[in-house]
Design a protein around this motif. Structure first.
Motif, PDB file in Angstrom:
ATOM      1  N   GLN A  45       0.836  -1.205   0.000  1.00 43.37           N
ATOM      2  CA  GLN A  45       0.000   0.000   0.000  1.00 43.37           C
ATOM      3  C   GLN A  45       0.879   1.267   0.000  1.00 43.37           C
ATOM      4  N   THR A  46       0.246   2.416  -0.193  1.00 38.14           N
ATOM      5  CA  THR A  46       1.007   3.671  -0.267  1.00 38.14           C
ATOM      6  C   THR A  46       0.355   4.761   0.575  1.00 38.14           C
ATOM      7  N   ILE A  47       1.188   5.697   1.015  1.00 40.74           N
ATOM      8  CA  ILE A  47       0.685   6.953   1.583  1.00 40.74           C
ATOM      9  C   ILE A  47       0.518   7.871   0.371  1.00 40.74           C
ATOM     10  N   SER A  48      -0.636   8.535   0.259  1.00 37.68           N
ATOM     11  CA  SER A  48      -0.936   9.305  -0.953  1.00 37.68           C
ATOM     12  C   SER A  48       0.025  10.474  -1.124  1.00 37.68           C
ATOM     13  N   GLN A  49       0.136  10.908  -2.374  1.00 37.56           N
ATOM     14  CA  GLN A  49       0.934  12.092  -2.711  1.00 37.56           C
ATOM     15  C   GLN A  49       0.384  13.309  -1.942  1.00 37.56           C
ATOM     16  N   GLY A 102      -9.874   3.495   4.122  1.00 36.30           N
ATOM     17  CA  GLY A 102      -8.473   3.332   3.716  1.00 36.30           C
ATOM     18  C   GLY A 102      -7.546   4.150   4.595  1.00 36.30           C
ATOM     19  N   THR A 103      -7.397   3.714   5.857  1.00 30.34           N
ATOM     20  CA  THR A 103      -6.567   4.451   6.827  1.00 30.34           C
ATOM     21  C   THR A 103      -5.111   4.497   6.391  1.00 30.34           C
ATOM     22  N   GLY A 104      -4.604   3.378   5.866  1.00 36.45           N
ATOM     23  CA  GLY A 104      -3.197   3.310   5.460  1.00 36.45           C
ATOM     24  C   GLY A 104      -2.278   3.712   6.603  1.00 36.45           C
ATOM     25  N   SER A 105      -1.457   4.736   6.374  1.00 38.29           N
ATOM     26  CA  SER A 105      -0.515   5.215   7.400  1.00 38.29           C
ATOM     27  C   SER A 105      -1.200   6.037   8.483  1.00 38.29           C
ATOM     28  N   GLY A 106      -2.390   6.570   8.186  1.00 34.47           N
ATOM     29  CA  GLY A 106      -3.077   7.458   9.122  1.00 34.47           C
ATOM     30  C   GLY A 106      -2.802   8.936   8.841  1.00 34.47           C
ATOM     31  N   TYR A 107      -1.974   9.228   7.823  1.00 38.21           N
ATOM     32  CA  TYR A 107      -1.617  10.629   7.544  1.00 38.21           C
ATOM     33  C   TYR A 107      -2.842  11.452   7.114  1.00 38.21           C
ATOM     34  N   GLN A 108      -3.608  10.914   6.154  1.00 40.99           N
ATOM     35  CA  GLN A 108      -4.789  11.641   5.693  1.00 40.99           C
ATOM     36  C   GLN A 108      -5.776  11.863   6.854  1.00 40.99           C
ATOM     37  N   ALA A 109      -5.916  10.852   7.695  1.00 39.44           N
ATOM     38  CA  ALA A 109      -6.807  10.976   8.856  1.00 39.44           C
ATOM     39  C   ALA A 109      -6.331  12.101   9.781  1.00 39.44           C
ATOM     40  N   ILE A 112     -11.595   3.426   8.452  1.00 42.68           N
ATOM     41  CA  ILE A 112     -11.632   1.964   8.348  1.00 42.68           C
ATOM     42  C   ILE A 112     -10.497   1.488   7.443  1.00 42.68           C
ATOM     43  N   GLU A 113      -9.769   0.486   7.899  1.00 39.77           N
ATOM     44  CA  GLU A 113      -8.667  -0.081   7.110  1.00 39.77           C
ATOM     45  C   GLU A 113      -8.838  -1.591   7.045  1.00 39.77           C
ATOM     46  N   VAL A 114      -8.724  -2.137   5.833  1.00 45.01           N
ATOM     47  CA  VAL A 114      -8.953  -3.573   5.654  1.00 45.01           C
ATOM     48  C   VAL A 114      -7.720  -4.400   6.034  1.00 45.01           C
ATOM     49  N   GLU A 169      -2.672  -5.158   9.909  1.00 43.98           N
ATOM     50  CA  GLU A 169      -1.341  -4.684  10.312  1.00 43.98           C
ATOM     51  C   GLU A 169      -1.234  -3.159  10.157  1.00 43.98           C
ATOM     52  N   LEU A 170      -1.741  -2.649   9.038  1.00 46.08           N
ATOM     53  CA  LEU A 170      -1.676  -1.192   8.817  1.00 46.08           C
ATOM     54  C   LEU A 170      -2.561  -0.446   9.807  1.00 46.08           C
ATOM     55  N   ALA A 171      -3.747  -1.000  10.056  1.00 47.38           N
ATOM     56  CA  ALA A 171      -4.680  -0.350  10.996  1.00 47.38           C
ATOM     57  C   ALA A 171      -4.065  -0.256  12.392  1.00 47.38           C
ATOM     58  N   VAL A 214     -12.685   8.350   0.354  1.00 54.56           N
ATOM     59  CA  VAL A 214     -12.221   6.993   0.071  1.00 54.56           C
ATOM     60  C   VAL A 214     -10.853   7.117  -0.586  1.00 54.56           C
ATOM     61  N   THR A 215      -9.841   6.413  -0.040  1.00 52.95           N
ATOM     62  CA  THR A 215      -8.486   6.603  -0.553  1.00 52.95           C
ATOM     63  C   THR A 215      -7.986   5.372  -1.314  1.00 52.95           C
ATOM     64  N   ALA A 216      -8.912   4.573  -1.851  1.00 52.66           N
ATOM     65  CA  ALA A 216      -8.573   3.470  -2.750  1.00 52.66           C
ATOM     66  C   ALA A 216      -9.592   3.520  -3.889  1.00 52.66           C
ATOM     67  N   PHE A 256      -4.696   5.386  -7.873  1.00 48.70           N
ATOM     68  CA  PHE A 256      -4.799   4.895  -6.490  1.00 48.70           C
ATOM     69  C   PHE A 256      -4.670   3.374  -6.469  1.00 48.70           C
ATOM     70  N   VAL A 257      -4.305   2.846  -5.307  1.00 48.38           N
ATOM     71  CA  VAL A 257      -4.340   1.389  -5.130  1.00 48.38           C
ATOM     72  C   VAL A 257      -5.808   0.949  -5.171  1.00 48.38           C
ATOM     73  N   PRO A 258      -6.056  -0.333  -5.537  1.00 50.51           N
ATOM     74  CA  PRO A 258      -7.456  -0.759  -5.670  1.00 50.51           C
ATOM     75  C   PRO A 258      -8.198  -0.907  -4.342  1.00 50.51           C
ATOM     76  N   PHE A 259      -9.487  -0.615  -4.397  1.00 51.56           N
ATOM     77  CA  PHE A 259     -10.413  -0.848  -3.287  1.00 51.56           C
ATOM     78  C   PHE A 259     -10.665  -2.342  -3.242  1.00 51.56           C
ATOM     79  N   LYS A 260     -10.424  -2.952  -2.081  1.00 48.72           N
ATOM     80  CA  LYS A 260     -10.597  -4.399  -1.967  1.00 48.72           C
ATOM     81  C   LYS A 260     -11.996  -4.713  -1.455  1.00 48.72           C
ATOM     82  N   HIS A 261     -12.716  -5.559  -2.197  1.00 49.41           N
ATOM     83  CA  HIS A 261     -14.057  -5.900  -1.721  1.00 49.41           C
ATOM     84  C   HIS A 261     -14.410  -7.308  -2.165  1.00 49.41           C
TER      85      HIS A 261
HETATM   86  N1  SAH Z   1      -5.196   7.391   3.453  1.00 53.65           N
HETATM   87  C1  SAH Z   1      -3.971   6.634   3.434  1.00 53.65           C
HETATM   88  C2  SAH Z   1      -3.684   6.101   2.042  1.00 53.65           C
HETATM   89  C3  SAH Z   1      -3.815   4.650   2.067  1.00 53.65           C
HETATM   90  S1  SAH Z   1      -3.727   3.778   0.542  1.00 53.65           S
HETATM   91  C4  SAH Z   1      -2.801   7.392   4.014  1.00 53.65           C
HETATM   92  O1  SAH Z   1      -2.947   8.584   4.319  1.00 53.65           O
HETATM   93  O2  SAH Z   1      -1.750   6.800   4.228  1.00 53.65           O
HETATM   94  C5  SAH Z   1      -5.324   3.023   0.540  1.00 53.65           C
HETATM   95  C6  SAH Z   1      -5.654   2.116   1.697  1.00 53.65           C
HETATM   96  O3  SAH Z   1      -6.964   1.619   1.483  1.00 53.65           O
HETATM   97  C7  SAH Z   1      -4.742   0.900   1.829  1.00 53.65           C
HETATM   98  O4  SAH Z   1      -4.154   0.893   3.095  1.00 53.65           O
HETATM   99  C8  SAH Z   1      -5.700  -0.278   1.629  1.00 53.65           C
HETATM  100  O5  SAH Z   1      -5.380  -1.393   2.426  1.00 53.65           O
HETATM  101  C9  SAH Z   1      -7.026   0.343   2.032  1.00 53.65           C
HETATM  102  N2  SAH Z   1      -8.217  -0.327   1.515  1.00 53.65           N
HETATM  103  C10 SAH Z   1      -8.416  -0.870   0.290  1.00 53.65           C
HETATM  104  N3  SAH Z   1      -9.655  -1.383   0.173  1.00 53.65           N
HETATM  105  C11 SAH Z   1     -10.255  -1.156   1.386  1.00 53.65           C
HETATM  106  C12 SAH Z   1     -11.546  -1.465   1.903  1.00 53.65           C
HETATM  107  N4  SAH Z   1     -12.480  -2.109   1.189  1.00 53.65           N
HETATM  108  N5  SAH Z   1     -11.833  -1.081   3.173  1.00 53.65           N
HETATM  109  C13 SAH Z   1     -10.911  -0.445   3.928  1.00 53.65           C
HETATM  110  N6  SAH Z   1      -9.670  -0.136   3.492  1.00 53.65           N
HETATM  111  C14 SAH Z   1      -9.347  -0.483   2.232  1.00 53.65           C
END
Ligand code: SAH
Length: 243
Positions: A92-96, A119-126, A139-141, A144-146, A183-185, A238-243
């Motif tokens: 996964q990535t922390i967004s630009q 998409g919490t990822g690193s928590g930076y955007q939050a 919410i982070e899927v 480990e990242l959460a 939504v960050t994915a 963006f990285v894909p939304f997992k569902h």
């Molecule tokens: N906002 C983050 C960017 C994270 S990248 C930051 O500031 O660092 C996108 C994140 O979305 C990834 O961590 C990925 O695991 C998460 N993600 C993807 N699909 C998801 C879903 N269905 N529910 C929750 N998180 C999801």
């Protein structure tokens, strides 16, 4: 020796301390300011697409405050204030930073707002959102990242960010409605539960499209009669939304 095997972040924090020590705080500030100048310039050069003349000044202030170098691994610390997405582990990535600034500004936040992030990822955007809004539910899927993000934000003393592990498709109905949802994915379509959990007058910012193909950052607003309108803002990756 790694004394916190379940929290790689904690072990890394010790290296971060040496990074911060070797890097004077005025050098960190200089880098943060250079990053801000660049994203302000990006905003101006892309305004014909985004229809956003200026970043929200509260977003800019938040980006001056939040230490992005503490949201990436030790090996990435030196690149933390470059205007790029960076790897955060688990693929996964922390967004630009420009994208963080743009998405946060498009949400048109108020101080009393409750925000949902998928998409919490690193928590930076939050953290950026939590500097402006009343509360952020994220919410982070990837567990480990959460857990890492929760720990990091606790150490940074954020008391208005709440993180849950799970698939964000269904949102977080217990705290709905939300004034803003981000939504960050990249998803193929905006999940219906998220639209339902958006308050009237609220705004959902989401990248729409398939990974590997053009995705469009999209703003969806909910009018007072409950109907939605959407606007494509900018092509993004963006990285894909997992569902
Ligand atoms: N906002 C983050 C960017 C994270 S990248 C930051 O500031 O660092 C996108 C994140 O979305 C990834 O961590 C990925 O695991 C998460 N993600 C993807 N699909 C998801 C879903 N269905 N529910 C929750 N998180 C999801």
């Amino acid at each position: 020796m790694n004394v916190f095997p379940h929290y790689p972040w904690r072990a890394r924090r010790e290296s971060d301390a040496s990074f911060s020590e070797s890097m004077e705080s005025d050098e960190l500030e200089r880098r943060r300011n250079a990053m801000i100048q660049e994203i302000v310039a990006d905003t101006k050069s892309l305004r014909h697409l985004t229809e956003l003349a200026n970043l929200d000044p509260r977003v800019v202030a938040a980006m001056r405050t939040v230490p992005r170098h503490l949201f990436v691994s030790d090996t990435m610390c030196g690149s933390a204030y470059i205007n790029h997405a960076l790897p955060i582990g688990c693929g996964q990535t922390i967004s630009q930073p420009f994208i963080v600034a743009l998405m946060s500004s498009l949400l048109e936040l108020d101080a009393s707002d409750r925000v949902l992030e998928i998409g919490t990822g690193s928590g930076y955007q939050a953290a950026i959102l939590a500097e402006i809004a009343e509360s952020v539910y994220s919410i982070e899927v990837v567990e480990e990242l959460a857990l890492e993000a929760r720990q990091r934000l606790r150490e940074l003393n954020y008391k208005n960010i709440f993180i849950r592990v799970g698939d964000g498709y269904d949102g977080w109905p217990e705290h709905a409605p939300y004034d803003a949802i981000i939504v960050t994915a990249a998803a193929e379509a905006a999940p219906t539960p998220l639209i339902q959990q958006l308050d009237t007058g609220g705004c959902l910012v989401i990248p729409l499209g398939t990974s590997g193909y053009t995705q469009w950052l999209t703003v969806i607003t909910k009018n007072s009669d409950g109907r939605t309108a959407s606007r494509s803002v900018l092509p993004v990756a963006f990285v894909p939304f997992k569902h």
